[in-house]
Design a protein around this motif. Structure first.
Motif, PDB file in Angstrom:
ATOM      1  N   VAL A   1      -0.407  -0.279   5.938  1.00  0.00           N
ATOM      2  CA  VAL A   1      -0.449  -0.866   4.600  1.00  0.00           C
ATOM      3  C   VAL A   1      -0.364   0.259   3.581  1.00  0.00           C
ATOM      4  O   VAL A   1      -1.063   1.274   3.714  1.00  0.00           O
ATOM      5  N   ALA A   7      -5.084  -7.074   6.506  1.00  0.00           N
ATOM      6  CA  ALA A   7      -5.260  -5.852   7.295  1.00  0.00           C
ATOM      7  C   ALA A   7      -6.551  -5.882   8.109  1.00  0.00           C
ATOM      8  O   ALA A   7      -6.565  -5.546   9.300  1.00  0.00           O
ATOM      9  N   ILE A  26      -5.820  -6.533   1.837  1.00  0.00           N
ATOM     10  CA  ILE A  26      -7.047  -6.093   2.499  1.00  0.00           C
ATOM     11  C   ILE A  26      -7.497  -7.146   3.499  1.00  0.00           C
ATOM     12  O   ILE A  26      -7.906  -6.836   4.627  1.00  0.00           O
ATOM     13  N   SER A  31      -3.967  -6.450  -3.850  1.00  0.00           N
ATOM     14  CA  SER A  31      -4.768  -5.624  -2.942  1.00  0.00           C
ATOM     15  C   SER A  31      -5.731  -6.489  -2.137  1.00  0.00           C
ATOM     16  O   SER A  31      -5.894  -6.301  -0.923  1.00  0.00           O
ATOM     17  N   VAL A  47      -8.785   3.976   6.859  1.00  0.00           N
ATOM     18  CA  VAL A  47      -8.415   4.042   5.448  1.00  0.00           C
ATOM     19  C   VAL A  47      -8.135   5.496   5.080  1.00  0.00           C
ATOM     20  O   VAL A  47      -8.964   6.375   5.336  1.00  0.00           O
ATOM     21  N   ASP A  69      -4.478   3.954   0.746  1.00  0.00           N
ATOM     22  CA  ASP A  69      -4.978   3.382  -0.507  1.00  0.00           C
ATOM     23  C   ASP A  69      -4.963   4.417  -1.622  1.00  0.00           C
ATOM     24  O   ASP A  69      -5.542   5.495  -1.496  1.00  0.00           O
ATOM     25  N   TYR A 116      -4.550   1.991   6.523  1.00  0.00           N
ATOM     26  CA  TYR A 116      -4.476   1.499   5.150  1.00  0.00           C
ATOM     27  C   TYR A 116      -4.414   2.706   4.204  1.00  0.00           C
ATOM     28  O   TYR A 116      -5.417   3.385   4.004  1.00  0.00           O
TER      29      TYR A 116
END
Length: 290
Positions: A172, A74, A71, A67, A142, A88, A86
């Motif tokens: 992502v 990204a 991160i 991760s 996110v 998550d 992203y």
């Protein structure tokens, strides 16, 4: 009867002219500055993959830094004005922002929380890092929605592309095996369906993907230390869907309390449609700056 005689048979194919125009348009896009700007910022990785294009799936041991690695890629792409979504399901929005703040400011979590003890120079670094994150956020979204659907993902991508006026976008997924699906008993078929959806978005909307995957444990409960495609959980589907399959292996034991300056991870390219597999590079975990 005259109309019937003069009518042409319905073709299930698009016209050759339309196909050629689409082919030409794709060539134009792939030679554009925006396409060349789809890079990770890690020179060896970009050379090994030819940039961040297609579906790139990376597996690794728990707590190896997968991760953290994605991160960083990204957020650096977003700082270079590449739109990034992203998804998550591991860390949470606040932790992603906080780790990025640590990295940009070169201050630890504890230093940021106890900002009253910072020197003037450290306070200025923190201020500048916060300003950079604020400027980055319009292109770095996110999403932590555990009710995510393929249709909702497509709408997110359409909206961000329109909002940023960008032909290319990075998505992502952290992680593949935690993507929502209706029934736990349908986990395998649900993952297969998500992979088909990622393929469609790649082909239709020029979306690039960075996807974290789980690795399979052996019968003894251990993870395979030899990088290979068979290490992936559900490797058969990944084999057919991934443009590039990577394995992130720590050369240290994550549960053994190894000093930060001795934490090195090897990144292997184990399968690729267009590139030669092999060791991409070795990366040091820059703890506590994530």
């Amino acid at each position: 009867f005259t109309l019937i005689r003069e009518a042409k048979a319905f073709s299930p194919f698009s016209s050759p002219e339309r196909e050629f125009l689409h082919f030409e348009e794709q060539l134009r896009m792939e030679s554009s500055i925006a396409h060349k700007g789809m890079v990770s910022g890690f020179s060896r990785l970009d050379k090994a993959l030819g940039g961040m294009h297609g579906i790139n799936i990376m597996g690794g041991l728990p707590k190896a830094g997968k991760s953290c690695f994605f991160i960083q890629i990204a957020t650096e792409m977003a700082r270079r004005r590449v739109p990034v979504i992203y998804y998550d399901f591991e860390n949470g929005r606040q932790k992603i922002y906080q780790r990025t703040l640590c990295r940009l400011s070169k201050l630890s979590d504890q230093q940021i929380k106890d900002s009253s003890a910072l020197t003037q120079e450290e306070s200025e670094r923190l201020r500048q890092a916060k300003a950079e994150i604020r400027q980055m956020l319009p292109r770095f979204r996110v999403v932590t929605d555990r009710k995510l659907t393929p249709e909702l993902m497509r709408s997110h991508i359409d909206f961000l592309r329109h909002e940023t006026n960008s032909e290319f976008i990075m998505v992502v997924v952290d992680s593949l095996h935690k993507l929502p699906f209706k029934n736990f008993s349908e986990r395998r078929t649900g993952i297969d369906a998500w992979l088909r959806h990622l393929e469609a978005l790649r082909d239709e909307l020029n979306v690039s993907f960075l996807v974290i995957s789980e690795l399979t444990r052996s019968d003894e409960g251990q993870y395979d230390k030899q990088p290979q495609l068979g290490s992936f959980k559900g490797s058969g589907d990944i084999e057919y869907s991934a443009d590039n399959a990577l394995v992130f292996l720590p050369q240290w034991e994550p549960s053994a309390g190894v000093p930060p300056d001795q934490r090195y991870n090897d990144l292997w390219l184990v399968a690729s449609r267009e590139h030669t597999p092999g060791l991409v590079g070795s990366y040091q975990v820059d703890f506590p700056y994530w």
